[in-house]
Design a protein around this motif. Structure first.
Motif, PDB file in Angstrom:
ATOM      1  N   VAL A 308       0.836  -1.202   0.000  1.00  0.00           N
ATOM      2  CA  VAL A 308       0.000   0.000   0.000  1.00  0.00           C
ATOM      3  C   VAL A 308       0.871   1.251   0.000  1.00  0.00           C
ATOM      4  CG1 VAL A 308      -1.767   1.289   1.261  1.00  0.00           C
ATOM      5  CG2 VAL A 308      -1.823  -1.215   1.240  1.00  0.00           C
ATOM      6  N   ARG A 309       0.600   2.142  -0.935  1.00  0.00           N
ATOM      7  CA  ARG A 309       1.255   3.458  -0.945  1.00  0.00           C
ATOM      8  C   ARG A 309       0.179   4.526  -0.895  1.00  0.00           C
ATOM      9  NH1 ARG A 309       5.769   6.043  -1.640  1.00  0.00           N
ATOM     10  NH2 ARG A 309       6.962   4.122  -1.898  1.00  0.00           N
ATOM     11  N   CYS A 310       0.314   5.440   0.070  1.00  0.00           N
ATOM     12  CA  CYS A 310      -0.636   6.537   0.217  1.00  0.00           C
ATOM     13  C   CYS A 310      -0.240   7.677  -0.711  1.00  0.00           C
ATOM     14  CB  CYS A 310      -0.645   7.007   1.673  1.00  0.00           C
ATOM     15  SG  CYS A 310      -1.882   8.246   2.058  1.00  0.00           S
ATOM     16  N   HIS A 311      -1.247   8.377  -1.242  1.00  0.00           N
ATOM     17  CA  HIS A 311      -0.995   9.448  -2.202  1.00  0.00           C
ATOM     18  C   HIS A 311      -1.045  10.830  -1.551  1.00  0.00           C
ATOM     19  CE1 HIS A 311      -0.553   6.633  -5.348  1.00  0.00           C
ATOM     20  NE2 HIS A 311      -1.827   6.265  -5.414  1.00  0.00           N
ATOM     21  N   GLU A 312      -1.899  11.716  -2.037  1.00  0.00           N
ATOM     22  CA  GLU A 312      -1.775  13.137  -1.718  1.00  0.00           C
ATOM     23  C   GLU A 312      -2.172  13.525  -0.305  1.00  0.00           C
ATOM     24  OE1 GLU A 312      -3.148  11.937  -4.418  1.00  0.00           O
ATOM     25  OE2 GLU A 312      -1.940  12.671  -6.085  1.00  0.00           O
ATOM     26  N   ALA A 313      -3.124  12.827   0.293  1.00  0.00           N
ATOM     27  CA  ALA A 313      -3.659  13.257   1.584  1.00  0.00           C
ATOM     28  C   ALA A 313      -3.601  12.118   2.586  1.00  0.00           C
ATOM     29  CB  ALA A 313      -5.119  13.723   1.417  1.00  0.00           C
ATOM     30  N   PRO A 314      -3.417  12.428   3.883  1.00  0.00           N
ATOM     31  CA  PRO A 314      -3.517  11.370   4.892  1.00  0.00           C
ATOM     32  C   PRO A 314      -4.876  10.690   4.781  1.00  0.00           C
ATOM     33  CG  PRO A 314      -2.731  13.418   5.862  1.00  0.00           C
ATOM     34  CD  PRO A 314      -3.178  13.762   4.484  1.00  0.00           C
ATOM     35  N   PHE A 315      -4.884   9.381   5.029  1.00  0.00           N
ATOM     36  CA  PHE A 315      -6.123   8.621   4.813  1.00  0.00           C
ATOM     37  C   PHE A 315      -6.317   7.630   5.952  1.00  0.00           C
ATOM     38  CE2 PHE A 315      -8.714   5.230   2.975  1.00  0.00           C
ATOM     39  CZ  PHE A 315      -9.759   5.969   2.425  1.00  0.00           C
ATOM     40  N   VAL A 316      -7.526   7.600   6.520  1.00  0.00           N
ATOM     41  CA  VAL A 316      -7.848   6.661   7.588  1.00  0.00           C
ATOM     42  C   VAL A 316      -8.293   5.335   6.961  1.00  0.00           C
ATOM     43  CG1 VAL A 316      -9.331   6.175   9.561  1.00  0.00           C
ATOM     44  CG2 VAL A 316      -8.519   8.514   9.151  1.00  0.00           C
ATOM     45  N   LEU A 317      -7.581   4.282   7.311  1.00  0.00           N
ATOM     46  CA  LEU A 317      -7.915   2.951   6.839  1.00  0.00           C
ATOM     47  C   LEU A 317      -8.506   2.183   8.009  1.00  0.00           C
ATOM     48  CD1 LEU A 317      -7.619   1.441   4.145  1.00  0.00           C
ATOM     49  CD2 LEU A 317      -5.446   0.524   4.981  1.00  0.00           C
ATOM     50  N   GLU A 318      -9.699   1.617   7.809  1.00  0.00           N
ATOM     51  CA  GLU A 318     -10.444   0.940   8.873  1.00  0.00           C
ATOM     52  C   GLU A 318     -10.443  -0.567   8.650  1.00  0.00           C
ATOM     53  OE1 GLU A 318     -12.156   2.634  11.324  1.00  0.00           O
ATOM     54  OE2 GLU A 318     -12.402   4.673  10.542  1.00  0.00           O
ATOM     55  N   HIS A 319     -10.477  -1.307   9.765  1.00  0.00           N
ATOM     56  CA  HIS A 319     -10.583  -2.762   9.685  1.00  0.00           C
ATOM     57  C   HIS A 319     -11.810  -3.158   8.862  1.00  0.00           C
ATOM     58  CE1 HIS A 319     -10.480  -6.974  10.825  1.00  0.00           C
ATOM     59  NE2 HIS A 319     -11.749  -6.888  11.179  1.00  0.00           N
ATOM     60  N   GLY A 320     -11.614  -4.109   7.929  1.00  0.00           N
ATOM     61  CA  GLY A 320     -12.714  -4.598   7.113  1.00  0.00           C
ATOM     62  C   GLY A 320     -13.053  -3.728   5.925  1.00  0.00           C
ATOM     63  N   GLN A 321     -12.314  -2.633   5.725  1.00  0.00           N
ATOM     64  CA  GLN A 321     -12.583  -1.763   4.578  1.00  0.00           C
ATOM     65  C   GLN A 321     -12.141  -2.455   3.294  1.00  0.00           C
ATOM     66  OE1 GLN A 321     -11.125   2.197   5.090  1.00  0.00           O
ATOM     67  NE2 GLN A 321     -11.302   2.747   2.936  1.00  0.00           N
ATOM     68  N   VAL A 322     -13.023  -2.483   2.300  1.00  0.00           N
ATOM     69  CA  VAL A 322     -12.679  -3.091   1.012  1.00  0.00           C
ATOM     70  C   VAL A 322     -11.636  -2.218   0.316  1.00  0.00           C
ATOM     71  CG1 VAL A 322     -13.548  -3.776  -1.251  1.00  0.00           C
ATOM     72  CG2 VAL A 322     -14.909  -4.227   0.794  1.00  0.00           C
ATOM     73  N   VAL A 323     -10.529  -2.827  -0.058  1.00  0.00           N
ATOM     74  CA  VAL A 323      -9.415  -2.055  -0.623  1.00  0.00           C
ATOM     75  C   VAL A 323      -9.033  -2.505  -2.026  1.00  0.00           C
ATOM     76  CG1 VAL A 323      -8.453  -1.436   1.621  1.00  0.00           C
ATOM     77  CG2 VAL A 323      -7.735  -3.563   0.537  1.00  0.00           C
ATOM     78  N   GLY A 324      -9.626  -3.571  -2.531  1.00  0.00           N
ATOM     79  CA  GLY A 324      -9.264  -4.029  -3.871  1.00  0.00           C
ATOM     80  C   GLY A 324     -10.121  -5.210  -4.269  1.00  0.00           C
ATOM     81  N   ARG A 325      -9.821  -5.770  -5.434  1.00  0.00           N
ATOM     82  CA  ARG A 325     -10.608  -6.896  -5.927  1.00  0.00           C
ATOM     83  C   ARG A 325      -9.743  -7.799  -6.794  1.00  0.00           C
ATOM     84  NH1 ARG A 325     -12.619  -5.067 -11.157  1.00  0.00           N
ATOM     85  NH2 ARG A 325     -11.809  -2.979 -11.496  1.00  0.00           N
TER      86      ARG A 325
END
Length: 361
Positions: A308-325
């Motif tokens: 995972v690489r974060c881009h322009e803004a800080p981002f909150v990642l939550e448990h169980g959040q769908v991140v891809g397919r």
């Protein structure tokens, strides 16, 4: 050689025998994988001013003349420096039949080092996509993002998959396949333009949820396996809150909540980053071979490691959040050997895991 779908190892070997894949040195042991061919670095690297595509009617050699800064002899080993862009001719070239196309991707260990590696071709207008009937050389564009790396000729940073026709499963077919083969466990089967997967930030034991690359680490020799102390290169991420904040520009190793299963007659690829998911990109290394996570191949479900690489803004990642397919495709034929079954598959049955270059605790 017939059949629609992703070509298995046996048909890839036939492409070598018929000259559709041409090699400047004999194939190395293990180079032909169940559904892909590892690509090997040649003996020179070109440091270039910027990443580029050849474009229609242009060769990579033409563009190198425009953008080359200097060339590096790799024969004795050489360091590719963090933040720089290099183009390396590969030991393999193609003369594909008109009914076979190809797609390339970084290998798992390459992605886990944040080593952006993409294939480019003469006349190419996309990274990692090789049109049916392509006749010409292959090159790797390499950009170390987090760590400088020591490379040598013959090392395998990316891989190529061949397919005849289109055999991608639609959502209805994927739903049916899940009903008979249980493609995921540990979370619901979210099927929409592929099989969704989410991030695990509440581990069953402990509070270690991932790793963040340290910004000023040393050089990694890609031939040294299990040699490096993770603490010198990675900061551990620990939380009991079920969430983390991604910092812009930082690189993370996380893990999927779900265990993934690729049945023997199928292959899968992680779909590209989508902007609506959030301010981050997931997974540089996107191929999942037949047998990944398969019980009979020693997998019993394998979780997907997320780069995972974060881009322009800080981002909150939550448990169980769908991140891809994951997008599933049929194989043109079942490979004789599956991922993890009698071959050196480093990540079968994996959980949260760094690349093979680091010592395990």
């Amino acid at each position: 050689m017939t059949g629609t779908g992703v070509l298995p190892a046996e048909q890839i070997s036939q492409l070598v025998d018929t000259g559709a894949i041409r090699v400047s040195a004999p194939l190395a042991p293990g180079q032909v994988q169940p559904a892909s061919l590892d690509l090997r670095l040649g003996d020179v690297a070109y440091r270039v001013r910027a990443s580029f595509l050849a474009g229609g009617g242009r060769s990579v050699a033409d563009r190198l003349a425009d953008f080359e800064m200097h060339r590096i002899d790799l024969s004795g080993g050489a360091v590719l420096e963090k933040g720089c862009v290099y183009v390396v001719p590969l030991m393999e070239r193609l003369a594909l039949p008109d009914d076979i196309q190809a797609v390339a991707n970084a290998k798992s260990s390459t992605g886990r080092l944040d080593l952006l590696t993409r294939a480019i071709t003469d006349g190419g207008e996309e990274f990692d996509r090789i049109r049916a009937g392509y006749d010409g050389p292959l090159y790797a564009e390499i950009c170390p993002r987090s760590f400088s790396v020591l490379v040598r000729p013959g090392q395998r940073l990316n891989q190529i998959r061949f397919r005849r026709g289109q055999a991608m499963l639609n959502d209805a077919q994927l739903t049916q396949l899940h009903a008979t083969h249980q493609l995921v466990a540990g979370g619901p089967a979210v099927i929409s333009d592929g099989l969704g997967f989410s991030v695990d930030l509440r581990p069953q034991s402990g509070d270690l949820v991932g790793y963040r690359a340290k910004p000023h680490a040393g050089v990694i020799d890609l031939d040294r396996i299990g040699a490096y102390d993770p603490a010198e290169f990675w900061e551990e991420l620990r939380t009991d809150a079920g969430r983390i904040i991604l910092d812009p520009g930082a690189f993370y190793i996380l893990v999927s909540r779900e265990s993934v299963h690729i049945p023997p007659d199928y292959a899968a690829e992680m779909a590209p980053y989508l902007a609506m998911v959030g301010e981050f990109r997931v997974h540089y290394a996107g191929f999942f071979d037949p047998g990944f996570g398969h019980d009979a191949a020693g997998g019993t479900g394998s979780r997907g490691v997320l780069e995972v690489r974060c881009h322009e803004a800080p981002f909150v990642l939550e448990h169980g959040q769908v991140v891809g397919r994951l997008v599933y495709e049929r194989m043109a034929a079942r490979p004789g050997t599956l991922y993890g079954a009698g071959i050196a598959s480093n990540y079968q049955g994996q959980g949260l895991k760094l690349s093979k270059h680091f010592r395990t605790t």
